[in-house]
Design a protein around this motif. Structure first.
Motif, PDB file in Angstrom:
ATOM      1  N   GLU A 227       0.827  -1.205   0.000  1.00  0.00           N
ATOM      2  CA  GLU A 227       0.000   0.000   0.000  1.00  0.00           C
ATOM      3  C   GLU A 227       0.860   1.252   0.000  1.00  0.00           C
ATOM      4  N   THR A 228       1.965   1.222   0.743  1.00  0.00           N
ATOM      5  CA  THR A 228       2.888   2.368   0.762  1.00  0.00           C
ATOM      6  C   THR A 228       3.463   2.610  -0.629  1.00  0.00           C
ATOM      7  N   THR A 231       0.882   4.243  -2.827  1.00  0.00           N
ATOM      8  CA  THR A 231       0.776   5.675  -2.529  1.00  0.00           C
ATOM      9  C   THR A 231       1.910   6.450  -3.180  1.00  0.00           C
ATOM     10  N   GLU A 234       1.120   7.086  -6.798  1.00  0.00           N
ATOM     11  CA  GLU A 234       0.120   8.140  -6.993  1.00  0.00           C
ATOM     12  C   GLU A 234       0.724   9.528  -6.823  1.00  0.00           C
TER      13      GLU A 234
END
Length: 392
Positions: A227-228, A231, A234
């Motif tokens: 997930e990091t 991010t 993005e």
């Protein structure tokens, strides 16, 4: 203490009166260096075929025979050490004393295998033309017929379904005598080191779901890392870096999905890409991540030594392939009827690596900052020899 063989002058001359360490003892039979090592029988085993069937001795055949006899003697020692290690692993509870013996004997196997890898260099002092001078006398004799090497493979855990067939036949068909066949069949039926190591890893403290539950914590940490990374993608404005991060994210997600999904893991096992059970792989990963904890220190060394055994045998196979190519080329048949170079080359694949899961374990390691912290109870449990009775 001085060298046990030569502390008594009478022993050097083969005279009576004294033991190997030079200390006289009427109850101890006299023993000389020659008799203790049975050198008469041992050295009499060097019988060049060129001298027996040819016009005269081909000089390099003497070296060829001694080198391979030395291999077989070391194979015998490896089997001896393997049997002792397998016996130690057969126990449900392995205390610290046994762990020390296991690491010591596995290390001895690794050192012997390194010696065998280097021993090929001695054979390479023989020129291809010199080898051709006596090769015709070998008839159908082939290194493929080494019973002890096949026994070593089986005791380690090489499975029949992973073997490359020899001249379209199963490997056992090249052994005509019952004694050899019985030895091989017995080694196939006994629990291999790979199987015993798996059972040991499946008992790794901390895997229990009602306890520390390492696997759930590890999966959560991996998902947090992914997930990091998502991010970061993005937020990244540089297109080149963004594409690199996307590739890394995709690869990491695919890698760990294949680890956490037990059905996909079993499919890897069915295809021969993995060997360990899913729980044994969990244990190996936990030991690797927490290797600095006192209770996991020696287990981590064991995993490293098992990886070294695979690596050394692969190096030995590779050096053997290069030597065969140098001696007879790539397209000449082996003396035993195999395809020679091409058959040997096919044995270099991962299908012959017993501990391939340990070799590939690094792809599942995560940065230290993502490693799940140990609870105080688990920290205490891994700091002592016996399991703590405290609840997790």
């Amino acid at each position: 203490m001085a060298c046990p063989f030569f502390t008594d002058e009478r022993l050097k001359d083969g005279q009576n009166g004294g033991t190997l360490d030079g200390e006289g003892n009427e109850d101890t039979p006299c023993m000389s260096y020659r008799n203790y090592l049975q050198l008469d029988q041992l050295l009499d085993c060097v019988k060049p075929t060129s001298e027996m069937f040819g016009k005269e001795l081909v000089h390099d055949e003497h070296l060829f025979i001694i080198t391979h006899q030395a291999y077989e003697l070391w194979f015998k020692q490896i089997i001896f050490e393997l049997d002792s290690v397998r016996k130690l692993f057969s126990s449900e509870a392995i205390d610290e004393n046994r762990m020390l013996r296991i690491t010591s004997r596995l290390n001895r196997i690794v050192v012997i295998l390194k010696l065998l890898v280097d021993q090929i260099v001695i054979l390479e002092t023989m020129a291809p033309l010199d080898f051709m001078e006596f090769r015709r006398y070998l008839s159908s004799a082939s290194g493929f017929q080494s019973v002890q090497f096949r026994v070593i493979e089986n005791k380690l855990g090489v499975k029949n379904e992973h073997r490359v067939n020899f001249s379209k036949e199963k490997y056992i068909t090249v052994f005509p005598d019952k004694k050899s066949i019985d030895m091989i069949l017995q080694s196939e039926e006994e629990p291999s080191l790979c199987c015993l190591v798996q059972k040991w890893l499946e008992r790794t403290p901390g895997l229990e779901k009602d306890g520390f539950n390492f696997w759930k914590k590890f999966e959560d940490s991996v998902q947090a890392q992914i997930e990091t990374l998502k991010t970061q993608i993005e937020l990244e404005t540089n297109e080149r870096i963004k594409e690199e991060l996307k590739t890394e994210h995709s690869q990491k997600k695919e890698t760990f999905e294949g680890l956490f999904d037990i059905e996909r893991h079993n499919a890897f096992v069915a295809r021969g890409e993995r060997r360990f059970s899913h729980r044994a792989l969990q244990g190996a990963l936990m030991v690797s991540l927490y290797r600095e904890e006192p209770r996991f220190n020696q287990p981590f060394h064991i995993l490293t030594q098992l990886t070294d055994i695979d690596a050394c045998i692969t190096k030995w196979r590779y050096n053997h392939v290069l030597m065969v190519q140098r001696m007879i080329g790539s397209h000449k048949l082996g003396t035993g009827g195999s395809s020679g170079y091409w058959y040997l080359r096919s044995t270099l694949s991962d299908r012959y690596k017993v501990f391939v899961d340990l070799c590939n374990l690094s792809q599942f390691l995560i940065p230290a900052c993502y490693i799940p912290p140990l609870t105080p109870q688990m920290k205490y449990r891994l700091s002592i020899k016996e399991e703590s009775k405290r609840s997790e």
